[in-house]
Design an enzyme around this catalytic site. Structure first.
Site, PDB file in Angstrom:
ATOM      1  N   HIS A  43     -33.567 -11.393  26.133  1.00 32.72           N
ATOM      2  CA  HIS A  43     -32.464 -11.004  27.344  1.00 32.72           C
ATOM      3  C   HIS A  43     -32.632 -11.048  28.546  1.00 32.72           C
ATOM      4  O   HIS A  43     -32.320 -10.776  29.077  1.00 32.72           O
ATOM      5  CB  HIS A  43     -31.709 -10.208  26.004  1.00 32.72           C
ATOM      6  CG  HIS A  43     -30.663 -11.415  25.066  1.00 32.72           C
ATOM      7  ND1 HIS A  43     -30.889 -10.807  23.859  1.00 32.72           N
ATOM      8  CD2 HIS A  43     -30.336 -12.491  24.764  1.00 32.72           C
ATOM      9  CE1 HIS A  43     -30.359 -11.823  22.699  1.00 32.72           C
ATOM     10  NE2 HIS A  43     -29.893 -12.744  23.738  1.00 32.72           N
ATOM     11  N   VAL A 182     -40.117 -14.897  25.112  1.00 25.69           N
ATOM     12  CA  VAL A 182     -40.655 -13.409  25.021  1.00 25.69           C
ATOM     13  C   VAL A 182     -40.729 -13.693  23.364  1.00 25.69           C
ATOM     14  O   VAL A 182     -39.900 -14.255  23.332  1.00 25.69           O
ATOM     15  CB  VAL A 182     -39.795 -12.158  25.656  1.00 25.69           C
ATOM     16  CG1 VAL A 182     -40.379 -11.313  25.589  1.00 25.69           C
ATOM     17  CG2 VAL A 182     -39.050 -12.310  26.953  1.00 25.69           C
ATOM     18  N   SER A 191     -35.523 -12.603  19.137  1.00 24.76           N
ATOM     19  CA  SER A 191     -34.272 -13.154  18.603  1.00 24.76           C
ATOM     20  C   SER A 191     -33.459 -12.202  18.132  1.00 24.76           C
ATOM     21  O   SER A 191     -33.966 -11.828  17.430  1.00 24.76           O
ATOM     22  CB  SER A 191     -34.440 -15.039  17.632  1.00 24.76           C
ATOM     23  OG  SER A 191     -33.042 -15.586  16.885  1.00 24.76           O
TER      24      SER A 191
HETATM   25  P1  AMP Z   1     -28.363 -15.757  23.051  1.00 23.85           P
HETATM   26  O1  AMP Z   1     -27.643 -14.051  22.443  1.00 23.85           O
HETATM   27  O2  AMP Z   1     -29.080 -16.111  21.284  1.00 23.85           O
HETATM   28  O3  AMP Z   1     -27.133 -16.768  23.052  1.00 23.85           O
HETATM   29  O4  AMP Z   1     -29.122 -16.094  24.107  1.00 23.85           O
HETATM   30  C1  AMP Z   1     -28.734 -15.815  25.493  1.00 23.85           C
HETATM   31  C2  AMP Z   1     -29.937 -16.166  25.988  1.00 23.85           C
HETATM   32  O5  AMP Z   1     -31.040 -15.076  25.890  1.00 23.85           O
HETATM   33  C3  AMP Z   1     -30.566 -17.558  25.756  1.00 23.85           C
HETATM   34  O6  AMP Z   1     -30.196 -18.210  27.363  1.00 23.85           O
HETATM   35  C4  AMP Z   1     -31.875 -17.800  25.643  1.00 23.85           C
HETATM   36  O7  AMP Z   1     -32.218 -18.937  25.009  1.00 23.85           O
HETATM   37  C5  AMP Z   1     -32.213 -16.458  25.772  1.00 23.85           C
HETATM   38  N1  AMP Z   1     -33.294 -15.923  25.023  1.00 23.85           N
HETATM   39  C6  AMP Z   1     -33.200 -15.599  23.452  1.00 23.85           C
HETATM   40  N2  AMP Z   1     -33.916 -15.221  22.780  1.00 23.85           N
HETATM   41  C7  AMP Z   1     -35.190 -15.467  23.659  1.00 23.85           C
HETATM   42  C8  AMP Z   1     -36.591 -15.035  23.777  1.00 23.85           C
HETATM   43  N3  AMP Z   1     -37.469 -14.451  23.148  1.00 23.85           N
HETATM   44  N4  AMP Z   1     -36.790 -15.116  25.755  1.00 23.85           N
HETATM   45  C9  AMP Z   1     -36.335 -15.724  26.784  1.00 23.85           C
HETATM   46  N5  AMP Z   1     -34.952 -15.683  26.181  1.00 23.85           N
HETATM   47  C10 AMP Z   1     -34.448 -15.455  25.458  1.00 23.85           C
END
Ligand code: AMP
Length: 292
Positions: A43, A182, A191
């Site tokens: 994030h 990342v 994640s």
């Molecule tokens: P989330 O909180 O899981 O809904 O993710 C929010 C945003 O962060 C989304 O656009 C995800 O694709 C991005 N995101 C989550 N994990 C990663 C990561 N490891 N690397 C880059 N972006 C990420």
């Protein structure tokens, strides 16, 4: 030297929208990073990219109930607002938008944005209704945060296609930028759900990355799709990870690759389950001259 500015938290959609419109009226470029919180360096990379490209950055934190299935992890999804705010402070975010479900979904809410096409296979099949929940909340968030550009992670590749499809089809006035995944030191994609993994599961989880690395090597050697898909599966099977899918498809449509003619950009996608934790990952495959 400029002192670090404290990130302001805004809950009300109308106040959030007014703040963004005011900034843009003053000629400022506004970037938006939608998240569900439990923030990590993945994030943070989106926020830093937005801060580098924009004058002001909004990060939304909203665990969206409509994108979770009835048996999924909505109730136990980590909620860590204080830590999230601390992580965002030095990364260049100006506002954190933290609506409550009632702010996003009025009583009796009965409208959904349903995307077909790239929303149909893979996550769309395994998680019915998931992408309708995603598209609906992202559409709603874009209304609350009328930014110039929104940043999404390639980690959720299918989600980026669904959002781009919706923005195009509905003519939403916002650019979409997709940022690289990342990873942890061993290659596991960061994640929020990694926090669910026990010690043993965390060690085994690296198999998703290993499968994708093996897939890329085979792909570059000219192997056919079936062989590359088998290479993704093998490390998962060896570590007892239940496979939801392991596939190589066209990166921009998620359709099967054509058997003849020019090969479009391809992507390897994988999803697996360790106990009650479900992980996904992917890797864009480099263009190659067709040998099949
Ligand atoms: P989330 O909180 O899981 O809904 O993710 C929010 C945003 O962060 C989304 O656009 C995800 O694709 C991005 N995101 C989550 N994990 C990663 C990561 N490891 N690397 C880059 N972006 C990420």
């Amino acid at each position: 030297m400029t002192a670090a500015v404290k990130v302001a938290q805004i809950r009300a959609p109308a106040a959030m929208r007014a703040a963004v419109l005011e900034a843009r009226a003053a000629g400022r470029r506004v970037g938006f990073v939608p998240t569900m919180g439990a923030l990590h360096e993945g994030h943070a990379s989106l926020v830093e990219r937005a801060a580098a490209e924009c004058d002001d950055v909004v990060v939304s934190i909203f665990v969206n109930p409509t994108q979770f299935g009835p048996t999924e992890d909505f109730a136990r999804y980590p909620r860590t607002l204080a830590a999230d705010a601390a992580l965002l402070e030095p990364r260049g975010a100006r506002w954190i938008f933290v609506p409550e479900p009632a702010d996003m979904y009025p009583p009796g809410a009965a409208t959904r944005v349903v995307v077909d096409g790239p929303a149909r296979p893979f996550e769309g099949e395994i998680r019915p209704g998931h992408f309708a929940g995603v598209a609906t909340v992202v559409c709603r968030l874009f209304h609350c945060v009328p930014a110039d550009v929104a940043y999404f992670g390639a980690k959720d590749w299918q989600q980026t296609l669904v959002v781009k499809r919706m923005v195009c089809d509905l003519g939403l006035p916002i650019e979409i930028t997709v940022c690289p995944t990342v990873r942890e030191a061993d290659g596991l994609a960061m994640s929020s759900r990694n926090a669910y993994l026990g010690v043993d599961e965390r060690q085994r989880a690296v198999a998703l990355h290993e499968g994708l690395c093996a897939a890329e090597r085979l792909w570059q050697s000219g192997a056919d799709v079936a062989a590359v898909e088998l290479a993704i599966r093998q490390p998962l099977e060896a570590r007892g990870i239940a496979i939801d899918y392991a596939a190589v498809v066209a990166a921009e449509t998620l359709e099967p690759l054509p058997v003849a003619g020019a090969e479009p950009p391809a992507i390897a996608l994988v999803a697996g389950r360790l106990g009650s934790t479900r992980l996904i990952d992917n890797r864009l495959l480099p263009p190659r001259s067709r040998t099949r």
